[in-house]
Design a protein around this motif. Structure first.
Motif, mmCIF file in Angstrom:
data_model
loop_
_atom_site.group_PDB
_atom_site.id
_atom_site.type_symbol
_atom_site.label_atom_id
_atom_site.label_comp_id
_atom_site.label_asym_id
_atom_site.label_seq_id
_atom_site.Cartn_x
_atom_site.Cartn_y
_atom_site.Cartn_z
ATOM 1 N N VAL A 54 0.845 -1.412 0.093
ATOM 2 C CA VAL A 54 -0.127 0.117 -0.016
ATOM 3 C C VAL A 54 1.019 1.184 -0.035
ATOM 4 O O VAL A 54 0.526 2.054 -0.488
ATOM 5 C CB VAL A 54 -0.937 0.148 1.052
ATOM 6 C CG1 VAL A 54 -0.289 0.333 2.384
ATOM 7 C CG2 VAL A 54 -2.165 0.919 0.763
ATOM 8 N N LEU A 55 2.066 1.221 0.692
ATOM 9 C CA LEU A 55 3.014 2.240 0.574
ATOM 10 C C LEU A 55 4.017 2.602 -0.557
ATOM 11 O O LEU A 55 4.566 3.405 -0.671
ATOM 12 C CB LEU A 55 3.776 2.260 1.855
ATOM 13 C CG LEU A 55 3.059 2.875 3.220
ATOM 14 C CD1 LEU A 55 3.704 2.353 4.316
ATOM 15 C CD2 LEU A 55 2.623 4.018 3.148
ATOM 16 N N HIS A 56 3.974 1.326 -1.467
ATOM 17 C CA HIS A 56 5.221 1.328 -2.436
ATOM 18 C C HIS A 56 5.155 2.549 -3.391
ATOM 19 O O HIS A 56 6.329 2.987 -3.820
ATOM 20 C CB HIS A 56 4.927 -0.024 -3.209
ATOM 21 C CG HIS A 56 3.990 0.214 -4.318
ATOM 22 N ND1 HIS A 56 2.787 0.005 -4.188
ATOM 23 C CD2 HIS A 56 4.301 0.284 -5.710
ATOM 24 C CE1 HIS A 56 2.298 0.049 -5.389
ATOM 25 N NE2 HIS A 56 3.258 0.279 -6.327
ATOM 26 N N ASP A 57 4.286 3.333 -3.846
ATOM 27 C CA ASP A 57 4.013 4.384 -4.531
ATOM 28 C C ASP A 57 3.967 5.724 -3.717
ATOM 29 O O ASP A 57 3.749 6.880 -4.411
ATOM 30 C CB ASP A 57 3.255 4.294 -5.444
ATOM 31 C CG ASP A 57 3.498 3.540 -6.780
ATOM 32 O OD1 ASP A 57 4.893 3.199 -6.657
ATOM 33 O OD2 ASP A 57 2.647 3.213 -7.521
ATOM 34 N N VAL A 58 3.943 5.859 -2.534
ATOM 35 C CA VAL A 58 3.875 6.989 -1.594
ATOM 36 C C VAL A 58 4.718 8.283 -2.299
ATOM 37 O O VAL A 58 4.246 9.607 -1.924
ATOM 38 C CB VAL A 58 3.805 6.635 -0.076
ATOM 39 C CG1 VAL A 58 5.266 6.420 0.464
ATOM 40 C CG2 VAL A 58 3.179 7.704 0.612
ATOM 41 N N GLY A 59 5.841 7.914 -2.557
ATOM 42 C CA GLY A 59 6.927 8.862 -3.227
ATOM 43 C C GLY A 59 6.404 9.796 -4.299
ATOM 44 O O GLY A 59 6.923 10.657 -4.616
ATOM 45 N N TYR A 60 5.489 9.301 -5.000
ATOM 46 C CA TYR A 60 4.673 10.074 -5.997
ATOM 47 C C TYR A 60 4.009 11.307 -5.385
ATOM 48 O O TYR A 60 3.632 12.136 -6.193
ATOM 49 C CB TYR A 60 3.931 9.352 -6.959
ATOM 50 C CG TYR A 60 4.436 8.343 -7.946
ATOM 51 C CD1 TYR A 60 5.092 8.808 -9.151
ATOM 52 C CD2 TYR A 60 4.473 7.089 -7.657
ATOM 53 C CE1 TYR A 60 5.682 7.950 -10.036
ATOM 54 C CE2 TYR A 60 5.035 6.211 -8.765
ATOM 55 C CZ TYR A 60 5.606 6.982 -9.658
ATOM 56 O OH TYR A 60 6.055 5.815 -10.768
ATOM 57 N N ALA A 61 3.400 11.224 -4.178
ATOM 58 C CA ALA A 61 2.787 12.176 -3.529
ATOM 59 C C ALA A 61 3.559 13.757 -3.957
ATOM 60 O O ALA A 61 4.830 13.818 -3.683
ATOM 61 C CB ALA A 61 2.676 11.999 -2.332
ATOM 62 N N PRO A 62 2.913 14.705 -4.334
ATOM 63 C CA PRO A 62 3.762 15.978 -4.831
ATOM 64 C C PRO A 62 4.308 16.504 -3.885
ATOM 65 O O PRO A 62 5.534 16.918 -3.970
ATOM 66 C CB PRO A 62 2.390 16.852 -5.345
ATOM 67 C CG PRO A 62 1.519 15.717 -5.827
ATOM 68 C CD PRO A 62 1.290 14.668 -4.679
ATOM 69 N N ARG A 63 3.890 16.376 -2.562
ATOM 70 C CA ARG A 63 4.850 17.159 -1.588
ATOM 71 C C ARG A 63 5.895 16.348 -1.090
ATOM 72 O O ARG A 63 7.083 16.709 -0.294
ATOM 73 C CB ARG A 63 3.765 17.628 -0.199
ATOM 74 C CG ARG A 63 3.473 16.354 0.422
ATOM 75 C CD ARG A 63 2.613 16.793 1.885
ATOM 76 N NE ARG A 63 2.638 15.552 2.748
ATOM 77 C CZ ARG A 63 3.322 15.612 3.845
ATOM 78 N NH1 ARG A 63 4.251 16.708 4.040
ATOM 79 N NH2 ARG A 63 3.324 14.527 4.590
ATOM 80 N N LEU A 64 5.911 15.107 -1.501
ATOM 81 C CA LEU A 64 7.098 14.223 -1.114
ATOM 82 C C LEU A 64 8.122 14.031 -2.375
ATOM 83 O O LEU A 64 9.347 13.574 -2.004
ATOM 84 C CB LEU A 64 6.738 12.832 -0.842
ATOM 85 C CG LEU A 64 5.782 12.766 0.392
ATOM 86 C CD1 LEU A 64 5.253 11.408 0.661
ATOM 87 C CD2 LEU A 64 5.917 13.523 1.559
ATOM 88 N N ALA A 65 7.781 14.436 -3.454
ATOM 89 C CA ALA A 65 8.875 14.311 -4.602
ATOM 90 C C ALA A 65 9.662 15.111 -4.682
ATOM 91 O O ALA A 65 9.770 16.325 -5.486
ATOM 92 C CB ALA A 65 7.811 14.316 -5.943
#
Length: 187
Positions: A54-65
């Motif tokens: 569920v977390l594998h793509d969390v880094g796509y979140a704009p504020r985290l990129a």
């Protein structure tokens, strides 16, 4: 099994993805559903897989990129902001042969230094299987269709297209190992 871990992971992923990139959130939920389907292969690590899924793509979140490389950005966020479990963070950082994408981006040394690959091939393969048999909208697909979709979406000569071309043999092999293990399970 640590159900608190998967509940926390779902909350974090939803908070970061649901509103900002709903399609990525749908994909992440689908990958987590696939993880639940293969849980029997992993014993005590089933919850870890579901959480990483569920977390594998969390880094796509704009504020985290921050670097533009979602695997690295997501892993750093989980490590630095949430002090997440090291194995979970390393799975997210290295999901779906991310080391090859890091190489394309000139970030291989950084990824390897901060987040070494896990030695547990079962977990690594299981996360590849879950990600690479789930559509962008969270549905089930074949690995070949998924690889073709990624190539079509990004273009074969794009950075991601080059990465997918390089990673495809390893992705197909990982999916094959999981499918074989699933077929060998008693019914």
């Amino acid at each position: 099994m640590n159900e608190a871990l998967s509940k926390w992971a779902r909350q974090v992923a939803e908070a970061e993805l649901r509103e900002s990139i709903p399609r990525r959130w749908a994909h992440s939920q689908g990958v987590a559903r696939r993880a639940a389907e293969v849980a029997g292969l992993l014993g005590n690590d089933a919850e870890l897989l579901t959480s990483a899924a569920v977390l594998h793509d969390v880094g796509y979140a704009p504020r985290l990129a921050l670097t533009g490389f979602h695997a690295l950005d997501g892993a750093r966020f989980l490590r630095d902001v949430h002090a997440a479990d090291e194995r979970l963070v390393r799975l997210v950082a290295n999901h779906s042969l991310a080391l090859l994408e890091a190489d394309e981006r000139g970030l291989r040394d950084v990824l390897e230094a901060e987040f070494p690959l896990l030695d547990d091939q079962r977990l690594v393969d299981a996360l590849v299987y879950c990600d690479m048999t789930t559509t962008p909208d969270g549905g089930v697909t074949s690995v070949d269709a998924r690889l073709a979709e990624i190539t079509a979406r990004y273009g074969s000569e794009s950075l991601v297209g080059r990465f997918i071309r390089r990673a495809a043999p390893g992705i197909v092999a990982a999916v094959g190992r999981v499918e074989a293990a699933l077929a060998a399970q008693p019914r």
